[in-house]
Design a protein around this motif. Structure first.
Motif, mmCIF file in Angstrom:
data_model
loop_
_atom_site.group_PDB
_atom_site.id
_atom_site.type_symbol
_atom_site.label_atom_id
_atom_site.label_comp_id
_atom_site.label_asym_id
_atom_site.label_seq_id
_atom_site.Cartn_x
_atom_site.Cartn_y
_atom_site.Cartn_z
ATOM 1 N N THR A 58 1.316 -1.017 0.108
ATOM 2 C CA THR A 58 0.010 0.277 -0.835
ATOM 3 C C THR A 58 0.766 1.245 0.572
ATOM 4 O O THR A 58 0.975 2.445 -0.567
ATOM 5 N N GLN A 71 2.073 1.856 -3.724
ATOM 6 C CA GLN A 71 0.765 1.806 -4.999
ATOM 7 C C GLN A 71 1.449 3.495 -5.852
ATOM 8 O O GLN A 71 2.042 4.317 -5.021
ATOM 9 N N LYS A 72 1.187 2.855 -7.160
ATOM 10 C CA LYS A 72 2.072 4.654 -7.568
ATOM 11 C C LYS A 72 1.060 5.788 -7.892
ATOM 12 O O LYS A 72 1.425 6.970 -7.877
ATOM 13 N N ASN A 73 -0.366 5.704 -7.637
ATOM 14 C CA ASN A 73 -1.210 6.570 -7.238
ATOM 15 C C ASN A 73 -1.724 6.577 -6.207
ATOM 16 O O ASN A 73 -1.703 6.342 -5.011
ATOM 17 N N PHE A 76 -4.136 5.806 -3.477
ATOM 18 C CA PHE A 76 -4.395 4.211 -2.489
ATOM 19 C C PHE A 76 -3.342 3.627 -1.826
ATOM 20 O O PHE A 76 -3.271 3.448 -1.526
ATOM 21 N N ARG A 77 -2.584 5.245 -1.478
ATOM 22 C CA ARG A 77 -1.683 4.930 -0.049
ATOM 23 C C ARG A 77 -1.971 5.549 0.956
ATOM 24 O O ARG A 77 -3.347 6.545 0.940
#
Lengths: 394, 287
Positions: free
Chosen positions: B255, B258-260, B263-264
């Motif tokens: 988590t 997460q690249k976006n 979503f972290r």
């Protein structure tokens, strides 16, 4: 998760009948199917019956030529992507929303073939122009099947949605190849992730033009599904907003929705079930709260009953209303477990029905069980950790 | 580049003893010394123009605030050598090695050490977050591991206070970053999106590297574009971590990475809170 009624052809009378069965329901009115006087009158009737209304502006398609739609006062005279005065459009739409007594203002949104700078800039303009309205605002995100296929497109869009000053989003997801049921787990898992992303941004999410396959969006914390009568309001297609080709006349058939099998079957196949003495296994469960199809299970041969299209729509929507409510759970683990169990139970029942020759043909959910299970697996593996912990804040 | 003779340094800094050159970098020369009041210190002489706003910002961030696991700055001032004025920074010396050196020799680190790293960095970033500061350069080269096994975060050279005016041009294609550790929103210079979640991303990458012995974005990359592509397309397999029977720690690191940033974890404080809960679920007896 709630069910909103997506207004479409034949919905006027249905709304009146269904609202008592669906207390506090929301109806998304369709300018394509209603003129402005009808919108106003229906809006009043619905709110008087304890329901609420929303108005879908349906400004998805550039140069859309649907006669009813383009007659509305808010419809731009020259509707191309570059020169629309959104202040004027929004002002007229606001007036129509007021007449329809809507509970929130759905802002127009263009169909998104791909997430490009131009598309984003246009939506920046729309949302900026709406700043002057104090009502609850819902942005429209109408996404092509191609957009939903690629995570980088959705990631790019999520970076934009984070900064847009709206209270929620009305997500319309075009199905691959225009199919009613989707056989692509990547498309479906991406849709779940995208909706969860919007929820994590503290936005309300309404998933428009949906059918029972989208019940799995409860895993993403989606607030409401919108569904309706015919297939063209249960899955999105742009064609619906263009003048129909007179040669393109589709045969209309009556279907029966078996909620615990997630499958629709024609009455002729119910006759097969009757003949094989397994008809009761197709009857809705008490938890589905639908009395509309009782006649099919009263002992008569199903095709000899007066079960018809309007009744089939009422039954479908009544079941879906209950299924949406049941799918809502207090935590992420429960919602995921419930979805898996529902799909596995449906698979068992479908196998049983198939053994007895009862099949749903194009609306048989057999091959979509794995699609939904796969999408849920992907979603849980990729986003589960976060969504589980954020569940109460979604 | 100007090399300052040690005898001139002794003259300028009479409270320092045992001055020895430690490292010559692109922007500064670092000396090891013993301060009569503070004990072991490092003395940094900044070679670039002493008015460089990034240097001033680094000093301001660290000196004004006291962050856990960030070496304290004792003194800052101007010093003159050969008629040129430079900034000097005297800060606490951490006895140990940078994490890059440790990883180069050991490749993978035991989970217990990774947990200490995560705990230290999350606490630091949670404190930075309160001040609106993003470090933006968490990587093994900027993490020191001392002799007691504590982890320290250094080099605030590209740190940003999100409440102040940015020093990077808004229309620049790339924001300051280290490829392979920076989040997509950071290297894409999406300033409004860069907050403590960018640091969480980097912490996740370093933790992954400590556990696996390689950086998944740098491993096998043929050029920097390849690094960016890997950063944005990487899908992490569930990490098989001994003692993490419910894959909670694995899910946590995934988590963070997460690249976006949607979503972290929404904040470093929340990430720290989750991490504390997760450590209770680990079976420490078999770690």
């Amino acid at each position: 998760m709630k069910l909103y009624l997506q207004f479409g052809h034949g919905m006027m009378g249905l709304c009146r009948d269904l609202l008592p069965d669906m207390p506090g329901s929301t109806v998304i009115l369709s300018p394509r199917d209603l003129n402005e006087t009808q919108i106003e009158n229906l809006g009043k009737n619905i709110t008087c019956s304890g329901g609420t209304t929303l108005l879908d502006p349906q400004l998805y398609a550039p140069r859309c030529d649907h006669q009813k739609l383009t007659k509305h006062t808010y419809w731009p005279a020259d509707y191309s992507t570059g020169n629309i005065d959104y202040n004027t459009v929004l002002s007229a739409l606001k007036t129509l929303n007021d007449r329809a007594n809507t509970s929130a203002f759905i802002l127009p949104g263009l169909y998104c073939e791909r997430v490009t700078d131009i598309w984003c800039n246009i939506h920046d303009d729309i949302i900026s122009a709406a700043e002057r309205y104090s009502e609850k605002k819902i942005g429209t995100l109408c996404l092509s099947a191609e957009t939903l296929r690629f995570q980088d497109q959705l990631d790019q869009l999520l970076l934009k949605t984070e900064s847009w000053n709206v209270d929620g989003y009305y997500v319309i997801a075009a199905h691959p190849d225009g199919e009613y049921l989707v056989d692509d787990p990547v498309w479906l898992s991406n849709l779940l992730s995208f909706c969860a992303g919007l929820k994590l941004q503290k936005k309300e999410v309404i998933l428009g033009y949906s059918n029972h396959q989208m019940l799995c969006s409860a895993c993403a914390g989606v607030d409401a599904l919108a569904s309706g009568t015919w297939m063209n309001v249960r899955s999105f297609t742009l064609d619906k907003f263009f003048t129909p080709d007179p040669d393109d006349v589709k045969r209309k058939r009556t279907w029966y929705y078996c909620p615990q099998a997630l499958t629709e079957v024609k009455p002729e196949f119910l006759d097969v079930a009757f003949q094989r003495s397994i008809l009761k296994s197709l009857a809705p469960l008490p938890e589905h709260n639908s009395h509309y199809a009782n006649m099919l299970f009263s002992g008569a041969i199903p095709t000899t009953t007066v079960y018809n299209e309007p009744i089939s729509f009422k039954h479908y929507l009544c079941c879906l209303y209950s299924q949406c409510q049941i799918a809502s759970k207090t935590n992420f683990d429960e919602v995921i477990a419930y979805q898996r169990k529902t799909l596995k139970d449906a698979k068992k029942l479908i196998d049983f029905l198939h053994k007895h020759g009862v099949r749903g043909q194009k609306r048989d959910f057999e091959e979509y069980i794995d699609v939904n299970l796969s999408a849920i697996d992907i979603f849980e593996a990729d986003k589960g950790f976060l969504v589980k912990r954020m569940w109460n804040l979604l | 580049m100007i090399i300052v003779p040690i005898d001139q340094l002794r003259a300028q800094f009479p409270l320092l003893q045992n001055i020895a050159e430690l490292k010559i970098g692109g922007q500064k020369v670092v000396y090891d010394a013993v301060h009569s009041d503070h004990g072991n210190v490092v003395l940094k002489i900044v070679l670039r123009d002493g008015k460089d706003p990034r240097i001033l910002r680094e000093i301001e961030i660290v000196k004004i605030n006291s962050f856990p696991n960030v070496p304290s700055i004792y003194e800052v001032g101007n010093v003159c050598f050969n008629n040129n004025s430079f900034i000097y920074i005297c800060e606490k010396r951490i006895n140990g090695f940078d994490l890059r050196t440790v990883l180069d020799s050991k490749k993978q680190l035991p989970l217990a050490e990774v947990l200490v790293f995560l705990d230290s960095m999350l606490k630091t970033v949670a404190k930075l977050e309160v001040q609106g500061i993003v470090h933006r350069d968490i990587k093994p080269e900027n993490v020191l591991c001392d002799e007691q096994g504590n982890y320290w975060l250094i080099d605030f050279g590209i740190a940003r206070n999100t409440r102040e005016v940015s020093l990077t041009a808004t229309n620049a294609n790339f924001g300051p970053h280290t490829a392979g550790y920076a989040s997509p929103e950071q290297y894409r210079n999406l300033k409004r999106q860069v907050d403590s979640r960018a640091d969480l991303f980097s912490i996740g990458v370093v933790a992954y590297e400590m556990l696996h012995g390689f950086n998944p974005f740098l491993q096998g990359a043929i050029n920097i574009i390849d690094v960016y592509m890997k950063t944005e397309s990487f899908v992490q397999d569930p990490l098989a971590i001994l003692g993490d029977k419910n894959n909670e720690l694995s899910g946590f690191i995934q988590t963070l990475m997460q690249k976006n940033h949607t979503f972290r974890p929404p904040s470093a404080a929340m990430a720290l809170s989750w991490f504390s809960e997760i450590t209770k679920t680990l079976n420490m007896e078999i770690i």
